[in-house]
Scaffold this motif. Structure first.
Motif, mmCIF file in Angstrom:
data_model
loop_
_atom_site.group_PDB
_atom_site.id
_atom_site.type_symbol
_atom_site.label_atom_id
_atom_site.label_comp_id
_atom_site.label_asym_id
_atom_site.label_seq_id
_atom_site.Cartn_x
_atom_site.Cartn_y
_atom_site.Cartn_z
ATOM 1 N N ALA A 195 8.853 5.290 -10.924
ATOM 2 C CA ALA A 195 7.656 3.903 -9.829
ATOM 3 C C ALA A 195 8.853 3.100 -8.820
ATOM 4 O O ALA A 195 8.895 2.967 -8.283
ATOM 5 C CB ALA A 195 7.214 3.551 -11.234
ATOM 6 N N THR A 196 10.174 3.008 -10.246
ATOM 7 C CA THR A 196 10.967 1.770 -9.783
ATOM 8 C C THR A 196 11.835 2.471 -9.075
ATOM 9 O O THR A 196 11.827 1.839 -7.199
ATOM 10 C CB THR A 196 12.086 1.089 -10.843
ATOM 11 N N VAL B 1 1.866 6.833 -6.946
ATOM 12 C CA VAL B 1 0.647 7.369 -7.224
ATOM 13 C C VAL B 1 1.004 9.210 -6.932
ATOM 14 O O VAL B 1 0.950 10.018 -8.250
ATOM 15 C CB VAL B 1 -0.379 7.193 -6.987
ATOM 16 N N ARG B 2 1.868 9.420 -5.697
ATOM 17 C CA ARG B 2 2.180 11.151 -6.098
ATOM 18 C C ARG B 2 3.016 10.851 -6.791
ATOM 19 O O ARG B 2 3.194 11.905 -7.364
ATOM 20 C CB ARG B 2 2.999 10.782 -4.641
ATOM 21 N N THR B 3 3.951 10.172 -7.564
ATOM 22 C CA THR B 3 5.309 10.655 -8.096
ATOM 23 C C THR B 3 4.254 11.132 -9.633
ATOM 24 O O THR B 3 4.387 11.529 -10.335
ATOM 25 C CB THR B 3 5.917 9.351 -8.261
ATOM 26 N N VAL B 4 3.409 10.128 -10.295
ATOM 27 C CA VAL B 4 2.835 10.323 -10.690
ATOM 28 C C VAL B 4 1.995 11.541 -11.304
ATOM 29 O O VAL B 4 2.148 12.132 -12.602
ATOM 30 C CB VAL B 4 1.587 8.799 -12.057
ATOM 31 N N THR C 85 0.745 -1.050 0.115
ATOM 32 C CA THR C 85 -0.231 0.037 -0.138
ATOM 33 C C THR C 85 1.127 1.366 0.000
ATOM 34 O O THR C 85 0.684 2.458 -0.869
ATOM 35 C CB THR C 85 -0.915 -0.003 1.177
ATOM 36 N N GLN C 86 1.569 1.488 0.923
ATOM 37 C CA GLN C 86 2.801 2.366 0.733
ATOM 38 C C GLN C 86 3.368 2.794 -0.820
ATOM 39 O O GLN C 86 3.647 3.947 -1.109
ATOM 40 C CB GLN C 86 4.029 2.116 1.938
ATOM 41 N N HIS C 87 3.867 1.472 -1.226
ATOM 42 C CA HIS C 87 4.863 1.537 -2.577
ATOM 43 C C HIS C 87 3.384 2.789 -3.633
ATOM 44 O O HIS C 87 3.563 2.732 -4.587
ATOM 45 C CB HIS C 87 4.471 0.046 -2.738
ATOM 46 N N ALA C 88 2.401 1.805 -3.248
ATOM 47 C CA ALA C 88 1.464 1.715 -4.333
ATOM 48 C C ALA C 88 0.565 3.696 -4.311
ATOM 49 O O ALA C 88 1.372 4.257 -5.119
ATOM 50 C CB ALA C 88 0.082 1.610 -4.505
ATOM 51 N N HIS C 89 1.450 4.142 -3.185
ATOM 52 C CA HIS C 89 0.691 5.521 -2.582
ATOM 53 C C HIS C 89 1.892 6.071 -2.750
ATOM 54 O O HIS C 89 1.826 7.131 -3.994
ATOM 55 C CB HIS C 89 0.473 5.772 -1.495
#
Length: 85
Positions: free
Chosen positions: A77-78, A48-51, A41-45
């Motif tokens: 993302a990486t 998303v912020r970076t995108v 979940t932290q990775h996804a957030h």
């Protein structure tokens, strides 16, 4: 700004701006969907912020091509996944 891929399986598909809801789920052992664990979940957030930030930057600095756009987003993302717990 709307860009579409000129060739391949992505032909005609808008690659950016990316908009609309995104649903991310995990997979349960029985093959069904399950909630993501806290780390994912932290990775996804983070991604998303970076995108979101990158899409905002593209208004003043658009990528040179669809391939450049995808490469930039994948690199960010990486980085986000590698640097977040």
């Amino acid at each position: 700004m709307r860009r579409t891929s000129p060739h391949g399986p992505w032909r005609g598909i808008a690659l950016y701006p990316i908009n609309g809801p995104v649903i991310i789920t995990g997979r349960a052992k029985d093959g069904g969907v399950a909630a993501l664990d806290d780390d994912l979940t932290q990775h996804a957030h983070a991604v998303v912020r970076t995108v979101r930030e990158t899409l905002g930057e593209w208004h003043t600095r658009p990528p040179s091509s669809n391939e450049a756009a995808l490469s930039e987003l994948l690199a960010y993302a990486t980085r986000d996944v590698a640097t977040n717990p």
